[in-house]
Design a protein around this motif. Structure first.
Motif: not given
Length: 413
Positions: A262-267, A327-336, A338-344, A397-400
């Motif tokens: 998730t540090a990738i999202g922070i960067g 595999a699932a946790l990597i996907g969760a981290a990637a989506l997390s 995107l969630v952080a970017v979307k919230i900002q 966060l996105t669809v509605p």
């Protein structure tokens, strides 16, 4: 593409890489900090130390969650006013920390470890607040260096020195508290040196004739922080209760490695802060999605190549890397991320109600889904439920928001 645009993209790429590297390094240092403490302290004292350090990291994560986006957004729209507010908060925290350390050193205190633990927790707040202020002022690397480099390096140096000198739990906690106070002073110095020029007061923000209430923004920030904590902690709690501490211990190394991504999202947020603040409708830019997911793909492949060897070497031969949950946790981290970017983006667009409602949905899914899946499928269940929770959060966060924009671009969410 012009030369200026190419130069700007290159600079943002370098900034994102540097901030990501510092964030990853801080996580590694936090883990390595436990090594000298484990060798220096008894088992019971080490448990107290781990709890205090874990609380400090949790406090930093809460402050670095939604309040981070509030601070960065405010710094972009009202730099001078936000700078004054954050500087006062950091100065107050530093004075309190210094006073508490002085009291422990010069006078008998009934519960010195409680006081020192409080100082260690407080010392994590100021650098994170300053980091997000400086992110909003287009100084992301300087800001990130405070909590991701200066503070963890200072703690690591003190811990190694204590191992060679020899001390007890109180002495080690006193040293860490003193380091936090010194970093607080350095944070104040960085803020003073980067004080923005005074600007005219921004216009009152309104949508559809109604003024946005600051209270709703605070509530939105609080709900996001609660969801991050729930996703981060409910899996460990549920797995420990359902399968026992041995299964939890086998799961932790894989979970920590995947969470570090998730540090990738922070960067990315640090590098693209200005562009994210200027997005009018809160929509995720395609470039953000491609950039974050592309970086995750590269990092995930590299991690999966190294982790099967690194986990037993670092944590002991009895523990191994779990590819299924990973595999699932990597996907969760990637989506997390995107969630952080979307919230900002939504904070910048002042769509606080959408943040509150979507976060409440994610919290319900996390509490119910992670617990149930942990009881039935253990580690695989926790990983899959974490992925489902982050996917539900991103969708809410996105669809509605897309549907509402189709109905009326000026209607607040």
């Amino acid at each position: 593409m012009t030369a200026v645009a190419s130069s700007g993209m290159f600079a943002r790429g370098v900034t994102g890489t540097v901030v990501t590297g510092m964030s990853l390094a801080s996580r590694v240092l936090a883990l390595l900090l436990l090594v000298p403490a484990a060798r220096l302290l008894s088992t019971s004292d080490f448990g107290v130390f781990s709890l205090a350090l874990g609380l400090a990291i949790a406090v930093a994560n809460v402050v670095g969650g939604a309040p981070a986006d509030l601070t960065a957004t405010a710094a972009s729209s009202a730099p001078a006013r936000t700078w004054r507010l954050v500087t006062r908060v950091v100065a107050t925290l530093t004075l309190v920390e210094a006073a508490l350390v002085a009291v422990v050193l010069v006078a008998p205190v009934p519960a010195p470890l409680v006081v020192l633990s409080a100082v260690v927790c407080l010392s994590a707040i100021g650098p994170v607040l300053a980091m997000n202020l400086l992110r909003g002022l287009d100084r992301p690397v300087l800001g990130a260096a405070l909590p991701y480099a200066v503070l963890p390096v200072g703690r690591a140096v003190v811990a190694v020195a204590a191992l060679h000198v020899g001390t007890d739990l109180t002495g080690l906690m006193t040293a860490l508290a003193a380091v936090g106070t010194v970093v607080g002073l350095l944070t104040l110095t960085a803020l003073v040196l980067t004080r923005p020029a005074a600007t005219a007061a921004p216009a009152v923000l309104a949508t559809g004739g109604r003024t946005r209430r600051p209270l709703l923004a605070v509530i939105a920030g609080a709900t996001v922080s609660v969801v991050w904590l729930t996703i981060g902690q409910s899996g460990a709690i549920a797995l420990s209760a359902a399968a026992g501490p041995a299964v939890l211990a086998a799961f932790v190394p894989t979970a920590r490695l995947c969470d570090a991504l998730t540090a990738i999202g922070i960067g990315y947020k640090a590098a693209a802060n200005r562009a994210l603040q200027q997005t009018p409708d809160g929509a995720l830019p395609p470039r953000a999605v491609l950039g974050v997911l592309g970086s995750f793909a590269v990092a995930a492949v590299a991690m999966c190549c190294v982790a099967p060897v690194a986990v037993p070497a670092v944590f002991g031969p009895e523990l191994r890397f779990l590819p299924g949950p990973a595999a699932a946790l990597i996907g969760a981290a990637a989506l997390s991320s995107l969630v952080a970017v979307k919230i900002q983006l939504l904070f910048a667009a002042r769509r606080y109600r959408r943040i509150v409602v979507s976060s409440a949905v994610a919290c319900v899914v996390a509490v119910g889904g992670i617990g149930a899946c942990a009881a039935v499928w253990h580690t695989e269940g926790v990983a899959a439920a974490t992925l489902a929770t982050t996917a539900a959060w991103l969708s809410a966060l996105t669809v509605p928001a897309t549907a509402l924009r189709t109905r009326s671009a000026g209607t607040p969410c």
